[in-house]
Design a protein around this motif. Structure first.
Motif, PDB file in Angstrom:
ATOM      1  N   LEU A  16       0.832  -1.184   0.000  1.00  0.00           N
ATOM      2  CA  LEU A  16       0.000   0.000   0.000  1.00  0.00           C
ATOM      3  C   LEU A  16       0.878   1.248   0.000  1.00  0.00           C
ATOM      4  O   LEU A  16       1.976   1.246   0.549  1.00  0.00           O
ATOM      5  N   VAL A 132     -11.310   1.383   2.077  1.00  0.00           N
ATOM      6  CA  VAL A 132     -10.731   0.122   1.615  1.00  0.00           C
ATOM      7  C   VAL A 132     -10.782   0.055   0.086  1.00  0.00           C
ATOM      8  O   VAL A 132      -9.812  -0.375  -0.557  1.00  0.00           O
ATOM      9  N   LEU A 135      -7.985   2.173  -1.309  1.00  0.00           N
ATOM     10  CA  LEU A 135      -6.682   1.533  -1.165  1.00  0.00           C
ATOM     11  C   LEU A 135      -6.516   0.386  -2.156  1.00  0.00           C
ATOM     12  O   LEU A 135      -5.434   0.184  -2.716  1.00  0.00           O
ATOM     13  N   LEU A 136      -7.600  -0.356  -2.378  1.00  0.00           N
ATOM     14  CA  LEU A 136      -7.529  -1.465  -3.330  1.00  0.00           C
ATOM     15  C   LEU A 136      -7.305  -0.947  -4.747  1.00  0.00           C
ATOM     16  O   LEU A 136      -6.456  -1.468  -5.487  1.00  0.00           O
ATOM     17  N   LEU A 170      -6.062  -6.343   2.561  1.00  0.00           N
ATOM     18  CA  LEU A 170      -7.135  -5.390   2.824  1.00  0.00           C
ATOM     19  C   LEU A 170      -8.406  -6.073   3.346  1.00  0.00           C
ATOM     20  O   LEU A 170      -9.401  -5.394   3.607  1.00  0.00           O
TER      21      LEU A 170
END
Length: 326
Positions: A16, A132, A135-136, A170
């Motif tokens: 990340l 999330v 971030l993905l 994640l």
């Protein structure tokens, strides 16, 4: 050359995004040693390395801190001669040096041996978990997946392991990774170009050519060695930046007249032309402290890089095409 930013290492990784605290001088020093002090056992005076990094705007404190941190990470060897500290490249990471260099000069070659398989990542994440989802999406983009449509990302490279690891990291439950073929329909090539933002990437390659093509004649003349070192480092920095944005699509999926091959040829020619003068300036800086060490400074040229690539290096490059690097 004063506005050059040498602060970010050009890596593509499944990890990340996070701040690159202290990464600038560390990355720069490893890059410079890999080019001009390749596979040498001898250690260099820390004062000479401080002078070298100062050419790129790093102050003494930042440079010495970078050396200490690289030593702690096992990426530099340290020694003492009297009260003076010396640094060099540990023998066990020479293979990594060679691989980094090979990636630089082989990146951009046409991908012509594609097996027709795509890695596909699909997911469904509720709005309540939008952080999330962000971030993905960022993680997939860092791995050069293309955003085909909402919740569906694609890559022509086999990145299943990295994609699965990212989903697990994640904790995305409704996420799936597979390899599949694609029965292309009318308009799908446009969708692929849009998914990977090829129009914008073509513009970036065009800007690279426009900036560096005029430098070829300059590099063939009476070039100032310091300017050659700065430009060669910036050139390599800018070229490797494309590894972050270019998905390295198979040749058959690229638009006609794709500009990467011209940009790559320009990079390789200018990289070679600047090498002798750039190395001369590195020698000059080291000679302030040790004349004998300055005489063994060298530089890479593209033909010798190819000759040094072992079968193992070629295999590693193929397996990691467009993948993670450091």
């Amino acid at each position: 050359m004063d506005d050059v930013d040498f602060t970010l290492p050009h890596t593509r990784t499944r990890r990340l995004p996070r701040p690159h605290s202290g990464g600038g001088p560390q990355h720069l020093l490893i890059t410079l040693l890999g080019d001009y002090w390749f596979a040498r056992d001898e250690l260099l005076p820390s004062a000479a390395l401080v002078d070298l990094l100062a050419e790129f705007g790093a102050n003494e404190n930042a440079s010495r801190q970078a050396m200490r941190r690289l030593t702690q990470r096992g990426l530099l060897a340290q020694g003492k001669q009297g009260r003076a500290t010396y640094y060099g490249i540990p023998g066990e990471i020479v293979a990594n040096q060679r691989l980094r260099l090979a990636r630089a000069v082989t990146f951009g070659a046409d991908f012509t041996d594609w097996d027709g398989q795509w890695t596909l990542v699909s997911f469904s994440i509720p709005e309540a978990d939008r952080d999330v989802r962000r971030l993905l999406r960022n993680g997939l983009k860092n791995m050069a997946f293309g955003d085909l449509q909402d919740g569906v990302w694609i890559s022509p490279h086999d990145r299943r392991a990295d994609a699965v690891a990212l989903l697990d990291e994640l904790r995305v439950g409704a996420g799936h990774v597979m390899r599949a073929t694609w029965g292309l329909r009318e308009g799908d090539r446009v969708a692929i170009a849009d998914a990977f933002e090829l129009d914008a990437l073509a513009g970036e390659y065009g800007a690279f050519v426009a900036e560096y093509a005029p430098r070829l004649a300059w590099a063939a003349g009476d070039t100032d060695p310091r300017e050659a070192l700065l430009l060669r480092t910036k050139l390599t920095n800018d070229w490797l930046a494309f590894r972050l944005s270019d998905p390295e699509l198979p040749a058959e999926l690229l638009p006609e007249g794709w500009p990467r091959s011209r940009a790559r040829a320009l990079f390789l020619e200018l990289y070679d032309r600047l090498g002798p003068k750039a190395a001369a300036h590195v020698r000059h800086l080291i000679a302030r402290y040790d004349e004998s060490l300055s005489r063994i400074v060298t530089h890479h040229a593209v033909p010798t890089v190819d000759a040094r690539m072992s079968e193992e290096m070629a295999r590693m490059l193929q397996e990691g095409r467009g993948g993670a690097s450091e």
